[in-house]
Design an enzyme around this catalytic site. Structure first.
Site, PDB file in Angstrom:
ATOM      1  CB  CYS A 147      -0.976  -0.032   1.098  1.00  0.00           C
ATOM      2  SG  CYS A 147      -2.021   1.632   1.336  1.00  0.00           S
ATOM      3  CD  GLU A 184      -0.747  -2.185  -5.783  1.00  0.00           C
ATOM      4  OE1 GLU A 184       0.563  -1.657  -6.236  1.00  0.00           O
ATOM      5  OE2 GLU A 184      -0.227  -2.038  -4.365  1.00  0.00           O
TER       6      GLU A 184
END
Length: 206
Positions: free
Chosen positions: A2, A102
């Site tokens: 992340c 992402e």
């Protein structure tokens, strides 16, 4: 992993605003490592922490001197890593987020994807660790092997805690399967730059 996320939506039924002990800020849609983020160190207490954990034993004088990429920590390894093992024992926290990004695709043409909750809650709650270095509170987001929602995009994802897992994590759980049941929805978004911000960043790409 992340590396970018958005601030949580705190003006909803999940969080009692009267209990928040920090001044509100405009909601950000491109939160980056080294930014200050909100963390829960207790069920109803927010604090600020610099995203990117600096261990208490680091001897530098400026946070910029810490060069390790400690904005994420693998849940299955953190207990034994010198950078994280102190916080693993004494610095559990929960980091709320409205969603995260992402990237996928070939190296020279990577595209961002936005992940948000597929359940009834507006926010996601990441397992985190925090510590205090030279009066600066710092934190990291835990990651785990990717669940089905991340298939084909990345092999890691944040540890997203279900309601029944949050107190267990804060209380010192060593269960590496935390977050295994995460339900996420995802859509591609347009490419954006380091300084870009605003709700348009999470709008679905054409």
């Amino acid at each position: 992993m992340c590396g970018r996320f958005i601030d949580p939506n705190l003006r909803n039924s999940e969080v009692d605003m009267s209990q928040i002990k920090i001044n509100p800020i405009p909601r950000r849609f491109n939160v980056k490592p080294t930014n200050d983020v909100m963390i829960f160190t207790a069920p109803d207490e927010f604090q600020w922490a610099r995203w990117g954990l600096i261990p208490t034993w680091f001897k530098g004088d400026d946070p910029k001197e810490w060069k390790a990429a400690t904005f994420n920590a693998r849940i299955e390894e953190a207990k034994d890593k010198p950078s994280f093992r102190g916080a693993w024992r004494y610095g559990r926290c929960i980091i709320p987020a409205g969603g995260f990004y992402e990237w996928s695709g070939p190296k020279n043409a990577r595209r961002p994807n936005f992940f948000s909750s597929a359940g009834n809650e507006a926010n996601l709650y990441f397992a985190g660790l925090w510590t205090e270095w030279k009066d600066i509170r710092t934190c990291t987001i835990m990651t785990r092997a990717a669940a089905d929602a991340m298939a084909g995009i990345h092999d890691r994802m944040p540890v997203i805690l279900a309601p029944e897992e949050r107190e267990a994590w804060r209380g010192g759980s060593e269960d590496f399967n935390l977050g295994a049941g995460s339900a996420l929805k995802v859509w591609p978004v347009r490419r954006f730059g380091l300084l870009d911000d605003g709700p348009e960043l999470i709008e679905a790409a054409d």
